[in-house]
Motif scaffolding. Sequence first.
Motif, PDB file in Angstrom:
ATOM      1  N   ALA A  62     -22.727  -3.721  -8.063  1.00 38.67           N
ATOM      2  CA  ALA A  62     -23.571  -4.510  -7.164  1.00 38.67           C
ATOM      3  C   ALA A  62     -22.942  -4.529  -5.777  1.00 38.67           C
ATOM      4  N   ALA A  63     -23.756  -4.718  -4.788  1.00 40.93           N
ATOM      5  CA  ALA A  63     -23.299  -4.656  -3.395  1.00 40.93           C
ATOM      6  C   ALA A  63     -22.307  -5.761  -3.064  1.00 40.93           C
ATOM      7  N   GLU A  64     -22.438  -6.929  -3.700  1.00 38.30           N
ATOM      8  CA  GLU A  64     -21.513  -8.012  -3.377  1.00 38.30           C
ATOM      9  C   GLU A  64     -20.162  -7.856  -4.096  1.00 38.30           C
ATOM     10  N   VAL A  65     -20.062  -7.079  -5.173  1.00 37.31           N
ATOM     11  CA  VAL A  65     -18.815  -6.871  -5.918  1.00 37.31           C
ATOM     12  C   VAL A  65     -18.063  -5.654  -5.383  1.00 37.31           C
ATOM     13  N   TRP A  66     -18.769  -4.735  -4.806  1.00 33.61           N
ATOM     14  CA  TRP A  66     -18.175  -3.466  -4.372  1.00 33.61           C
ATOM     15  C   TRP A  66     -17.028  -3.651  -3.366  1.00 33.61           C
ATOM     16  N   PRO A  67     -17.102  -4.491  -2.315  1.00 27.20           N
ATOM     17  CA  PRO A  67     -15.958  -4.636  -1.394  1.00 27.20           C
ATOM     18  C   PRO A  67     -14.715  -5.256  -2.045  1.00 27.20           C
ATOM     19  N   ILE A  68     -14.919  -6.188  -2.972  1.00 28.60           N
ATOM     20  CA  ILE A  68     -13.779  -6.801  -3.657  1.00 28.60           C
ATOM     21  C   ILE A  68     -13.088  -5.770  -4.551  1.00 28.60           C
ATOM     22  N   LYS A  69     -13.904  -4.976  -5.218  1.00 27.09           N
ATOM     23  CA  LYS A  69     -13.379  -3.933  -6.093  1.00 27.09           C
ATOM     24  C   LYS A  69     -12.625  -2.884  -5.284  1.00 27.09           C
ATOM     25  N   LEU A  70     -13.151  -2.528  -4.128  1.00 27.83           N
ATOM     26  CA  LEU A  70     -12.493  -1.551  -3.254  1.00 27.83           C
ATOM     27  C   LEU A  70     -11.156  -2.088  -2.748  1.00 27.83           C
ATOM     28  N   ALA A  71     -11.124  -3.344  -2.317  1.00 31.51           N
ATOM     29  CA  ALA A  71      -9.880  -3.944  -1.814  1.00 31.51           C
ATOM     30  C   ALA A  71      -8.845  -4.044  -2.931  1.00 31.51           C
ATOM     31  N   ALA A  72      -9.267  -4.444  -4.129  1.00 31.07           N
ATOM     32  CA  ALA A  72      -8.332  -4.562  -5.247  1.00 31.07           C
ATOM     33  C   ALA A  72      -7.778  -3.198  -5.650  1.00 31.07           C
ATOM     34  N   SER A  73      -8.633  -2.184  -5.690  1.00 25.77           N
ATOM     35  CA  SER A  73      -8.151  -0.858  -6.085  1.00 25.77           C
ATOM     36  C   SER A  73      -7.226  -0.265  -5.017  1.00 25.77           C
ATOM     37  N   LEU A  74      -7.503  -0.498  -3.732  1.00 20.49           N
ATOM     38  CA  LEU A  74      -6.596  -0.021  -2.678  1.00 20.49           C
ATOM     39  C   LEU A  74      -5.246  -0.748  -2.738  1.00 20.49           C
ATOM     40  N   LEU A  75      -5.283  -2.041  -3.014  1.00 24.32           N
ATOM     41  CA  LEU A  75      -4.043  -2.799  -3.153  1.00 24.32           C
ATOM     42  C   LEU A  75      -3.236  -2.301  -4.346  1.00 24.32           C
ATOM     43  N   PHE A  76      -3.886  -2.098  -5.486  1.00 24.20           N
ATOM     44  CA  PHE A  76      -3.197  -1.560  -6.660  1.00 24.20           C
ATOM     45  C   PHE A  76      -2.611  -0.180  -6.360  1.00 24.20           C
ATOM     46  N   LEU A  77      -3.363   0.661  -5.658  1.00 23.17           N
ATOM     47  CA  LEU A  77      -2.893   2.005  -5.340  1.00 23.17           C
ATOM     48  C   LEU A  77      -1.674   1.963  -4.413  1.00 23.17           C
ATOM     49  N   LEU A  78      -1.729   1.140  -3.367  1.00 20.28           N
ATOM     50  CA  LEU A  78      -0.599   1.069  -2.431  1.00 20.28           C
ATOM     51  C   LEU A  78       0.663   0.500  -3.087  1.00 20.28           C
ATOM     52  N   VAL A  79       0.510  -0.570  -3.834  1.00 18.43           N
ATOM     53  CA  VAL A  79       1.676  -1.153  -4.511  1.00 18.43           C
ATOM     54  C   VAL A  79       2.209  -0.204  -5.577  1.00 18.43           C
ATOM     55  N   GLY A  80       1.325   0.450  -6.307  1.00 17.48           N
ATOM     56  CA  GLY A  80       1.753   1.399  -7.335  1.00 17.48           C
ATOM     57  C   GLY A  80       2.500   2.590  -6.758  1.00 17.48           C
ATOM     58  N   VAL A  81       1.997   3.165  -5.676  1.00 16.85           N
ATOM     59  CA  VAL A  81       2.670   4.310  -5.047  1.00 16.85           C
ATOM     60  C   VAL A  81       4.012   3.883  -4.458  1.00 16.85           C
ATOM     61  N   SER A  82       4.059   2.688  -3.876  1.00 15.65           N
ATOM     62  CA  SER A  82       5.345   2.240  -3.324  1.00 15.65           C
ATOM     63  C   SER A  82       6.361   1.991  -4.431  1.00 15.65           C
ATOM     64  N   LEU A  83       5.935   1.496  -5.594  1.00 17.46           N
ATOM     65  CA  LEU A  83       6.863   1.328  -6.714  1.00 17.46           C
ATOM     66  C   LEU A  83       7.299   2.668  -7.303  1.00 17.46           C
ATOM     67  N   LEU A  84       6.440   3.661  -7.248  1.00 19.79           N
ATOM     68  CA  LEU A  84       6.813   4.987  -7.748  1.00 19.79           C
ATOM     69  C   LEU A  84       7.820   5.684  -6.832  1.00 19.79           C
ATOM     70  N   THR A  85       7.750   5.416  -5.568  1.00 19.27           N
ATOM     71  CA  THR A  85       8.620   6.116  -4.614  1.00 19.27           C
ATOM     72  C   THR A  85       9.823   5.299  -4.174  1.00 19.27           C
ATOM     73  N   ILE A  86      10.060   4.160  -4.806  1.00 17.84           N
ATOM     74  CA  ILE A  86      11.176   3.314  -4.398  1.00 17.84           C
ATOM     75  C   ILE A  86      12.508   4.005  -4.723  1.00 17.84           C
ATOM     76  N   GLN A  87      13.460   3.858  -3.835  1.00 17.71           N
ATOM     77  CA  GLN A  87      14.796   4.412  -4.013  1.00 17.71           C
ATOM     78  C   GLN A  87      15.800   3.278  -4.022  1.00 17.71           C
ATOM     79  N   ALA A  88      16.841   3.424  -4.778  1.00 22.44           N
ATOM     80  CA  ALA A  88      17.886   2.397  -4.838  1.00 22.44           C
ATOM     81  C   ALA A  88      18.892   2.647  -3.722  1.00 22.44           C
ATOM     82  N   LEU A  89      18.732   1.924  -2.622  1.00 25.41           N
ATOM     83  CA  LEU A  89      19.690   2.003  -1.531  1.00 25.41           C
ATOM     84  C   LEU A  89      20.640   0.821  -1.685  1.00 25.41           C
TER      85      LEU A  89
END
Length: 172
Positions: A62-89
């Motif tokens: 639905a049009a009213e759920v689509w922006p929330i779903k997009l924001a949540a999936s982008l947030l999950f993607l960014l946090v997930g990629v940052s956790l995958l590429t984290i280095q122990a400094l």
Amino acid sequence: MSAINTNSVEQAPSAAIYEKSVPVLITFAPNWKVRMVLARLVGAFLVVMAFSMWLMPGSALAAEVWPIKLAASLLFLLVGVSLLTIQALDARPDAYFDPIRREVRVLQKNENGRPQTVLRRSYDTLGGARFADDQVELFDVDGSLLMKLPLQSADVSRALKGQLSGSVTIFA
């Protein structure tokens, strides 16, 4: 009458001693392997969830759920990629036992990641050492504890004992 220059008559250390001894490097690192595995597992889970959010059957488009779903999936993607590429400094110092110079150096990484010497002590200026199963304690000449270092294995412990045995008192 003959004169002998006693300053020039020195016995050079034999090359066999240097060939048998190897430098020992001991790190103060915590258990980063477990932390890195957990971070990568959570990161992979978040990346998969970011994409599977759109592929699930029965998901609302639905049009009213689509922006929330997009924001949540982008947030999950960014946090997930940052956790995958984290280095122990880790800014913890390393202790380097040099058999040729017969000294211990404590090296700490600077802001560029290059090691810098923060402490340099000759083996002759150490008061003593006490070896346990998984650690070594180095003492100053006044008896105070200079540093406590974890040992990775029995081989490292034997190599360090071999280096220190000639110059440092080893306590039982």
